[in-house]
Design an enzyme around this catalytic site. Structure first.
Site, mmCIF file in Angstrom:
data_model
loop_
_atom_site.group_PDB
_atom_site.id
_atom_site.type_symbol
_atom_site.label_atom_id
_atom_site.label_comp_id
_atom_site.label_asym_id
_atom_site.label_seq_id
_atom_site.Cartn_x
_atom_site.Cartn_y
_atom_site.Cartn_z
ATOM 1 N N TYR A 25 0.733 -1.082 0.093
ATOM 2 C CA TYR A 25 0.155 0.254 -0.036
ATOM 3 C C TYR A 25 1.041 0.986 0.295
ATOM 4 C CZ TYR A 25 -4.211 2.807 0.935
ATOM 5 O OH TYR A 25 -4.904 4.326 0.221
ATOM 6 N N ASN A 84 -3.763 6.118 6.114
ATOM 7 C CA ASN A 84 -4.079 6.850 6.131
ATOM 8 C C ASN A 84 -5.271 5.520 8.009
ATOM 9 O OD1 ASN A 84 -7.100 5.742 5.637
ATOM 10 N ND2 ASN A 84 -7.303 7.921 4.014
ATOM 11 N N SER A 108 5.916 9.173 14.075
ATOM 12 C CA SER A 108 6.790 9.342 13.472
ATOM 13 C C SER A 108 7.587 10.033 14.922
ATOM 14 C CB SER A 108 7.611 9.219 12.385
ATOM 15 O OG SER A 108 9.167 8.883 12.283
ATOM 16 N N GLN A 139 12.377 15.250 11.730
ATOM 17 C CA GLN A 139 11.115 14.460 12.360
ATOM 18 C C GLN A 139 9.880 15.416 12.543
ATOM 19 O OE1 GLN A 139 9.759 11.137 12.229
ATOM 20 N NE2 GLN A 139 11.923 11.181 12.609
ATOM 21 N N GLU A 180 11.407 4.697 17.316
ATOM 22 C CA GLU A 180 12.061 5.313 16.731
ATOM 23 C C GLU A 180 13.584 4.942 15.535
ATOM 24 O OE1 GLU A 180 9.695 6.547 14.179
ATOM 25 O OE2 GLU A 180 9.607 5.722 12.101
ATOM 26 N N HIS A 197 -1.524 -40.141 20.172
ATOM 27 C CA HIS A 197 0.147 -39.604 20.669
ATOM 28 C C HIS A 197 0.791 -40.640 20.680
ATOM 29 C CE1 HIS A 197 -1.806 -34.894 19.510
ATOM 30 N NE2 HIS A 197 -1.239 -35.096 19.572
#
Lengths: 438, 438
Positions: free
Chosen positions: B132, B216, B239, B261, B329, B422
């Site tokens: 995207y 968004n 961010s 930033q 980040e 099993h």
């Protein structure tokens, strides 16, 4: 009907096959609502709320949270007082799982370029992990080993286990497994309240960075809700096995392999694909013969009837193509020369090659993890592993000369994105070297 | 106030600091509801619904879905007709990103035990991935490179890009980046309808196994909703950059790094930690001096005022401890001898060492990925990488002798879990060898 029969030549095969493997991932909104209310209450009231819910849901009568703590002493004691055969089996399994997972450890690396610029990836362990272990009947020591050991091998210092003990008595095999798998702290709490306590922390329960392990619908809803505050593992669907057999394995073995999946849960899925129509009949006969003797025959019968199938294919190759569409959690390739077919299967959680490699060996002790992607998610996800308990940090150290060259590139691209401070920041470093005549 | 000032010695520091870095991860239920309705509609009606929503939301007037297809020819043409400086910058960036990510490729491995038992992990690429890409102003070619290149390096054959073009014209830099990053197919659609088309497939849009890339609130809600049907990447928060400076870097550089930033978004966060109080003042003065000249000064001013801070610490070491709590980040260690401090930081998406390594170089072209864990998730998650586009399958082939030894272990553990099929499955293999006297 014991188990349905399909043939890839039937004209309505595609339709019936699609219905068979359809995944119902719907979630009960009422359970979600109740679980989220419990989580929010624990977030607000901490220990007090955990104590109340645990006393209520697990029929306990504790006066304070400390009554839920299981000490390292108790874990060790559980291991030491096990019957000798269980102690041996658990220890061998733990060591094999540890040894296999040690191969998965990611290693930090870096490269240094000609101008001195150094770029790399650092691997570190998560600080702390919460391990949810279901209580009651589904208290599986093997699941403790499989969830905790990769975290332990990754180097996670705090592995906090929670296991509800409805009615009171903890499962000694579960505690012994926790001891072998490096669990640091243990509490006998469960449900959405335990997930919330691990996510947000309380006075008694330490907050963790990630929560793993299976649980009921409330636990799953709570994990979904706290995701983001902490990491979580996949939310598992019903377990599945797909067996491809060329007809040369003993049909009793194959029937029992199908049972070993079906006995987990009425929603579990066991499917056999074989190009040998006679063998398909033989497996069906064996199912009918062996079923009455199985202690969990009710669950097995329901699982085989509702979700099981024996599918006759044109060839082993066609069986592999069908398996790949299913992207099964477990795939047994019970055929001669199984390596011939491995690369025809792109999507599977784990592949068990040859008649001697039954899934049960992998479930308990071969070494690879038994927490595997269910419900077709093997198309994009992987077994639980050390990688789930390590994280990576990019580390960049750009030299003066590197900053000069890269700065000019960054400047052009930043302006192309109308991000002028990005450009300015890069260009300060470029101009600095320009002014010094490099 | 341009930017808030804190000092770790202030008696209300802890409280103010917690408020500063608090993460608001609340989701608008109205947006979620609308996004989910669109997804379900596309799931039901396919192309017809995608066409309707795209015409409506992106002010288009398309008659059929084919009008949204961008051919490989068009991608190539976009690259070839770029201005020379952009073409060069984009190509250099793409090659550096490719080359760095090639180091991340996971390799299959296996071990063979003495008795012939073979255990290992197979790495394969995902079959198909949806990418995207936001349209309009936030159409970032660098983001195309950073999201598509790791998939391309992993060996993903089908990389399907969707990018809305509200009003009509696609961004040529975005298409050129798609060409360089190995995008296979491209459609000019966006929003929840594009996410749904990728998750379920329509007649025109191929279904993929995983969807990545920023978007968004509608896109995020749609991704959350289809998770499980397909894989998704992290849903990113605003961010953040955290700069630790010993006071020896030019304050104008640091101010601009903070701007780089802050200019993303009014919710972006830029924080400086420094033990040098005079330097802190100098950066503040530089912020005030440089801000009026910045093209995005409105966004920068809002971001710095609402979420920015300059924090005076006792030492660089204390600054590192605070940074580790934030788990930023991006972390710039703009200090002399930065390696001295690297290991004090356990939690960060990416670390930029030394005054010359500004974040912008990493954002565009140094090589490591710029898609990084936000909102404190660096405690448990990692930069986007090749590992996100490879999956692992456990492969087990147990020898006859191995099945004999492991079968006995599995038997004990299975009975301890009351899973008798099993046990039966494992014991068939044990008894087979017993009967043959091994």
């Amino acid at each position: 009907m014991t188990i349905r029969f399909l043939n890839t030549k039937d004209k309505d095969f595609e339709k019936n096959f699609s219905a068979l493997v359809a995944v119902d991932s719907s979630v009960d909104p009422e359970i979600t609502k109740r679980a989220e209310a419990i989580v929010e209450d624990v977030h607000k009231r901490g220990d007090e709320a955990v104590l109340e819910y645990t006393n209520r849901f697990d029929r306990m009568n504790a006066k304070c949270m400390e009554e839920f703590r299981i000490t390292q002493e108790q874990l060790k004691n559980a291991l030491e007082t096990l019957p000798e055969d269980q102690k041996h089996a658990l220890t061998v399994a733990a060591e094999r799982i540890r040894s296999f997972h040690e191969h998965e450890l990611g290693q930090s690396w870096s490269i240094t370029e000609k101008d001195g610029t150094k770029l790399g990836i650092r691997y570190t362990a998560l600080d702390s992990v919460g391990l949810y272990v279901p209580g009651g009947k589904a208290a599986y020591p093997s699941s403790v080993l499989m969830n905790a050991m990769p975290a332990h091998v990754a180097g996670v210092k705090n592995i906090v286990m929670v296991v509800p003990t409805p009615g009171g008595t903890p499962n000694q095999l579960v505690l012994a497994a926790a001891c072998l798998a490096g669990v640091s702290t243990c509490f006998t709490i469960g449900g959405a309240q335990a997930v919330a306590a691990l996510a947000y922390g309380t006075k008694t329960i330490p907050a963790v960075d990630k929560i793993v392990g299976p649980g009921n619908a409330y636990v799953a809803a709570a994990k979904r809700y706290v995701f983001g505050t902490v990491g979580i593992d996949m939310i598992a669907g019903p377990s599945e096995i797909l067996v491809i057999c060329d007809g040369k394995t003993n049909p009793d073995w194959i029937a029992m392999d199908l049972f070993s999946q079906a006995e987990h849960d009425e929603l579990a899925q066991a499917i056999l694909l074989t190009p040998d129509a006679e063998f398909a009949e033989a497996v069906k006969t064996s199912i009918e013969k062996q079923l009455p003797d199985m202690p969990r025959k009710g669950i097995i019968a329901a699982s085989l009837k509702n979700r099981g199938a024996i599918i006759v294919t044109e060839s082993v190759e066609e069986a592999c193509r069908i398996a790949d569409k299913i992207a099964p959690e477990h795939l047994e390739l019970s055929v001669e020369d199984p390596e011939k077919y491995v690369d025809l299967i792109h999507h599977a959680g784990a592949m068990f090659l040859g008649a001697y490699t039954c899934e049960a060996l992998g479930d308990y002790c071969a070494g690879p993890n038994h927490v595997l992607p269910t419900s077709r998610t093997a198309r994009y996800s992987s077994p639980l592993g050390v990688w789930d308990f390590q994280k990576r940090t990019s580390i960049l150290k750009v030299s003066k000369q590197g900053a000069y060259e890269l700065g000019k590139i960054a400047d052009v691209l930043a302006r192309g994105e109308f991000l002028y401070a990005h450009s300015g920041s890069a260009m300060y470093r470029v101009k600095d070297l320009d002014s010094k005549d490099k």
